[in-house]
Design a protein around this motif. Structure first.
Motif, PDB file in Angstrom:
ATOM      1  N   SER A  15       0.811  -1.202   0.000  1.00 13.46           N
ATOM      2  CA  SER A  15       0.000   0.000   0.000  1.00 13.46           C
ATOM      3  C   SER A  15       0.847   1.255   0.000  1.00 13.46           C
ATOM      4  O   SER A  15       0.451   2.283  -0.548  1.00 13.46           O
ATOM      5  CB  SER A  15      -0.949   0.010   1.209  1.00 13.46           C
ATOM      6  OG  SER A  15      -0.226   0.092   2.411  1.00 13.46           O
ATOM      7  N   ILE A  18       1.840   2.682  -3.485  1.00 16.29           N
ATOM      8  CA  ILE A  18       0.816   3.315  -4.304  1.00 16.29           C
ATOM      9  C   ILE A  18       0.726   4.812  -4.016  1.00 16.29           C
ATOM     10  O   ILE A  18       0.136   5.563  -4.770  1.00 16.29           O
ATOM     11  CB  ILE A  18      -0.547   2.626  -4.084  1.00 16.29           C
ATOM     12  CG1 ILE A  18      -0.438   1.168  -4.507  1.00 16.29           C
ATOM     13  CG2 ILE A  18      -1.643   3.285  -4.884  1.00 16.29           C
ATOM     14  CD1 ILE A  18      -1.722   0.411  -4.410  1.00 16.29           C
ATOM     15  N   ASP A  82       1.702  -5.853  -7.240  1.00 19.92           N
ATOM     16  CA  ASP A  82       1.171  -4.491  -7.204  1.00 19.92           C
ATOM     17  C   ASP A  82       2.256  -3.460  -7.510  1.00 19.92           C
ATOM     18  O   ASP A  82       1.981  -2.429  -8.127  1.00 19.92           O
ATOM     19  CB  ASP A  82       0.549  -4.201  -5.833  1.00 19.92           C
ATOM     20  CG  ASP A  82      -0.932  -4.537  -5.809  1.00 19.92           C
ATOM     21  OD1 ASP A  82      -1.368  -5.319  -6.670  1.00 19.92           O
ATOM     22  OD2 ASP A  82      -1.646  -4.014  -4.936  1.00 19.92           O
ATOM     23  N   ASN A  86       1.742  -0.759 -10.306  1.00 25.65           N
ATOM     24  CA  ASN A  86       1.796   0.672  -9.984  1.00 25.65           C
ATOM     25  C   ASN A  86       2.719   1.420 -10.936  1.00 25.65           C
ATOM     26  O   ASN A  86       2.396   2.510 -11.421  1.00 25.65           O
ATOM     27  CB  ASN A  86       2.281   0.877  -8.547  1.00 25.65           C
ATOM     28  CG  ASN A  86       1.346   0.267  -7.540  1.00 25.65           C
ATOM     29  OD1 ASN A  86       0.167   0.082  -7.808  1.00 25.65           O
ATOM     30  ND2 ASN A  86       1.870  -0.061  -6.370  1.00 25.65           N
ATOM     31  N   THR A 104      -4.771  -7.285  -3.700  1.00 32.17           N
ATOM     32  CA  THR A 104      -4.646  -6.402  -2.539  1.00 32.17           C
ATOM     33  C   THR A 104      -5.817  -5.436  -2.438  1.00 32.17           C
ATOM     34  O   THR A 104      -5.748  -4.301  -2.922  1.00 32.17           O
ATOM     35  CB  THR A 104      -3.318  -5.622  -2.591  1.00 32.17           C
ATOM     36  OG1 THR A 104      -2.267  -6.531  -2.900  1.00 32.17           O
ATOM     37  CG2 THR A 104      -3.012  -4.958  -1.259  1.00 32.17           C
ATOM     38  N   ASN A 106      -6.709  -3.879   0.087  1.00 36.92           N
ATOM     39  CA  ASN A 106      -6.345  -2.748   0.944  1.00 36.92           C
ATOM     40  C   ASN A 106      -5.945  -1.519   0.140  1.00 36.92           C
ATOM     41  O   ASN A 106      -5.940  -0.409   0.658  1.00 36.92           O
ATOM     42  CB  ASN A 106      -5.170  -3.126   1.861  1.00 36.92           C
ATOM     43  CG  ASN A 106      -5.584  -4.051   2.980  1.00 36.92           C
ATOM     44  OD1 ASN A 106      -6.754  -4.185   3.276  1.00 36.92           O
ATOM     45  ND2 ASN A 106      -4.623  -4.702   3.598  1.00 36.92           N
ATOM     46  N   ASN A 107      -5.585  -1.709  -1.122  1.00 35.06           N
ATOM     47  CA  ASN A 107      -5.107  -0.594  -1.930  1.00 35.06           C
ATOM     48  C   ASN A 107      -6.197   0.083  -2.759  1.00 35.06           C
ATOM     49  O   ASN A 107      -5.904   0.998  -3.534  1.00 35.06           O
ATOM     50  CB  ASN A 107      -3.988  -1.070  -2.861  1.00 35.06           C
ATOM     51  CG  ASN A 107      -2.683  -1.299  -2.119  1.00 35.06           C
ATOM     52  OD1 ASN A 107      -2.450  -0.712  -1.070  1.00 35.06           O
ATOM     53  ND2 ASN A 107      -1.840  -2.156  -2.656  1.00 35.06           N
ATOM     54  N   LYS A 110      -6.333   3.881  -2.490  1.00 29.69           N
ATOM     55  CA  LYS A 110      -5.280   4.547  -3.244  1.00 29.69           C
ATOM     56  C   LYS A 110      -5.562   4.533  -4.737  1.00 29.69           C
ATOM     57  O   LYS A 110      -5.398   5.532  -5.432  1.00 29.69           O
ATOM     58  CB  LYS A 110      -3.931   3.873  -2.973  1.00 29.69           C
ATOM     59  CG  LYS A 110      -3.271   4.312  -1.687  1.00 29.69           C
ATOM     60  CD  LYS A 110      -2.833   5.747  -1.787  1.00 29.69           C
ATOM     61  CE  LYS A 110      -2.106   6.193  -0.550  1.00 29.69           C
ATOM     62  NZ  LYS A 110      -1.777   7.624  -0.616  1.00 29.69           N
ATOM     63  N   ALA A 400     -12.061   0.923   2.506  1.00 28.06           N
ATOM     64  CA  ALA A 400     -10.918   1.513   1.816  1.00 28.06           C
ATOM     65  C   ALA A 400     -10.509   2.811   2.501  1.00 28.06           C
ATOM     66  O   ALA A 400     -11.334   3.504   3.100  1.00 28.06           O
ATOM     67  CB  ALA A 400     -11.271   1.780   0.357  1.00 28.06           C
ATOM     68  N   ASN A 403      -4.896   6.101   2.403  1.00 27.67           N
ATOM     69  CA  ASN A 403      -3.512   5.609   2.506  1.00 27.67           C
ATOM     70  C   ASN A 403      -3.457   4.087   2.572  1.00 27.67           C
ATOM     71  O   ASN A 403      -2.591   3.495   3.213  1.00 27.67           O
ATOM     72  CB  ASN A 403      -2.781   6.232   3.697  1.00 27.67           C
ATOM     73  CG  ASN A 403      -3.417   5.900   5.035  1.00 27.67           C
ATOM     74  OD1 ASN A 403      -4.517   5.357   5.093  1.00 27.67           O
ATOM     75  ND2 ASN A 403      -2.735   6.232   6.118  1.00 27.67           N
ATOM     76  N   GLY A 404      -4.402   3.464   1.897  1.00 29.31           N
ATOM     77  CA  GLY A 404      -4.379   2.016   1.786  1.00 29.31           C
ATOM     78  C   GLY A 404      -4.620   1.313   3.110  1.00 29.31           C
ATOM     79  O   GLY A 404      -5.508   1.679   3.873  1.00 29.31           O
TER      80      GLY A 404
END
Length: 445
Positions: A15, A18, A82, A86, A104, A106-107, A110, A400, A403-404
């Motif tokens: 994260s 990104i 990722d 990116n 991911t 979590n991203n 972002k 979300a 900042n991920g």
């Protein structure tokens, strides 16, 4: 998703990379969506799958798309992390992807806030597809950020409880626990001491214990991570205090942090055949749907049971829910072929037969409501538990963030400190954690 793609540490580490996208990505969703998808064209699709069987499954998925869209060729590039994605999304150009998939979730914050992936809502509207009626609730939540639906679910992962039926019979336990108080009792009954260690541990509660992360515990408590203004609710929502209290009590009742960590250090790797659930050294395991196949391949010598994770006693009517995550797909903002790219994304993620076929091939949870009910699904009867968890209206995910997954890392670190005794004041620790989360988010904007 079996393999390191589902390890929280990997998800949180990526994260940070990104963050560069917020200033480097210049593509706009509207400027490139004027291509004619009926014309002959070639798309580039980057994905992260790398195992031979998974790679073959992706090829079959694309072959199905090509039958419906013979004018659209697809160049498939696998094993893309990722970090690589990116870099390509920032650079653009003829060799960059038009469509990407990432493990991911979590991203997503972002990807959406930086403009790296285009908002898909206009494409859904143009196609007459309603995401709210197409995807399970939790999957809808983790594919968007602040009104921007820049990604779409592409199969999913659901977390439940695996248990050793032979160990249950020996301990006189008739059925899997449904509430956390029942779970505590069963975990103690299943624990068999051996000197200063264990012959069998009922459950490994520690946060390093193979998927027993803070967000997976918290999923059963349905916490509110942020208020409407984006401020952390870690110190305000009692669900967080309840979850940390439960886990710490389990740690203390099952032998204490040091004893458990000493035992854990002697056990097998999460992704190898010597996983402690496979070997019978741990009788219950919090894990994803992929664990069933991995465990069966080792011929464990006992019957494996699968059930939803327990819920808090005051939420007993929500039993059957679980924590949901999964793979996402999106269209690069730098792509000059976004309408054609949408045809590929729409096929992979909303065509019922395509989703079912892909699920059958790589043994992940289907990501549409229709696919979850499809008679064409092929699975071990125990796998249905995860299908039901994915479809459950009370199943949860983590939201979300700009900042991920940094806020999840902050919460996890507090969990390490609290379970080990480094932090002893739960309320004060949660308040400090909330302040850190708010500071990090403010700095990321």
């Amino acid at each position: 998703m079996p393999g390191t793609s589902r390890k929280t540490a990997v998800a949180l580490a990526t994260s940070a990379s990104i963050a560069l996208l917020a200033t480097a990505c210049t593509g706009q969703s509207g400027s490139a969506a004027d291509d004619d998808p009926s014309k002959q064209t070639t798309l580039t699709f980057w994905h992260a799958w790398s195992a031979p069987g998974e790679v073959e499954a992706v090829k079959e998925l694309i072959a199905g798309f090509r039958k419906k869209h013979p004018n659209i060729d697809v160049k498939v590039v696998g094993n893309m992390t990722d970090d690589k994605i990116n870099q390509a999304l920032r650079a653009g150009g003829s060799n960059s992807p038009d469509v990407i998939s990432s493990f991911t979730t979590n991203n997503v914050g972002k990807f959406c806030s930086s403009g790296a992936l285009v908002d898909l809502d206009p494409f859904f509207e143009k196609s007459g597809v309603d995401p709210e009626k197409t995807f399970p609730k939790a999957m809808n939540e983790y594919t968007r950020f602040e009104g921007n639906r820049c990604s779409v679910p592409l199969l999913g992962d659901a977390y439940g409880l695996y248990y050793n039926k032979t160990a249950f019979e020996r301990a006189g336990v008739q059925s899997p626990p449904k509430t956390w108080s029942e779970f505590e009792s069963v975990a103690k009954k299943l624990t068999v001491p051996r000197g200063n260690s264990y012959k069998q541990l009922g459950f490994m509660p520690n946060y390093h214990g193979w998927e027993t992360t803070t967000e997976h515990y918290l999923g059963q408590f349905s916490p509110t991570y942020f208020d409407d203004n984006g401020k952390s609710q870690v110190a305000e929502d009692p669900a967080f205090e309840d979850a940390f209290t439960l886990q710490k009590r389990l740690v203390d009742e099952l032998g204490g942090y040091r004893k458990l960590e000493t035992y854990r250090a002697t056990l097998g790797d999460e992704w190898g055949p010597e996983h402690p659930f496979h070997t019978g050294q741990v009788a219950m395991q919090l894990d994803g749907e992929w664990r069933l196949g991995m465990a069966l391949e080792t011929d464990p010598g006992f019957e494996i049971g699968v059930a939803p994770l327990p819920v808090p006693d005051d939420r007993a009517d929500e039993y059957g829910k679980g924590y949901i995550t999964g793979t996402i797909a999106g269209i690069a903002a730098t792509s000059r072929k976004q309408n054609a790219a949408w045809e590929l994304v729409k096929y992979m993620t909303t065509d019922t037969d395509a989703v079912v076929g892909f699920s059958n091939a790589i043994h992940n949870v289907p990501s549409t409501l229709a696919a979850l009910k499809s008679p064409k699904l092929k699975y071990d009867p125990r796998f249905k538990t995860f299908l039901d968890i994915a479809a459950h209206p009370d199943s949860t995910t983590t939201p979300a963030s700009v900042n991920g997954g940094v806020y999840l890392s902050t919460i996890q670190q507090f969990g390490y400190d609290y379970e080990s005794g480094k932090e002893t004041d739960l309320k004060a620790g949660l308040a400090k954690t909330a302040r850190q989360i708010d500071t990090d988010i403010a700095q990321a904007k």
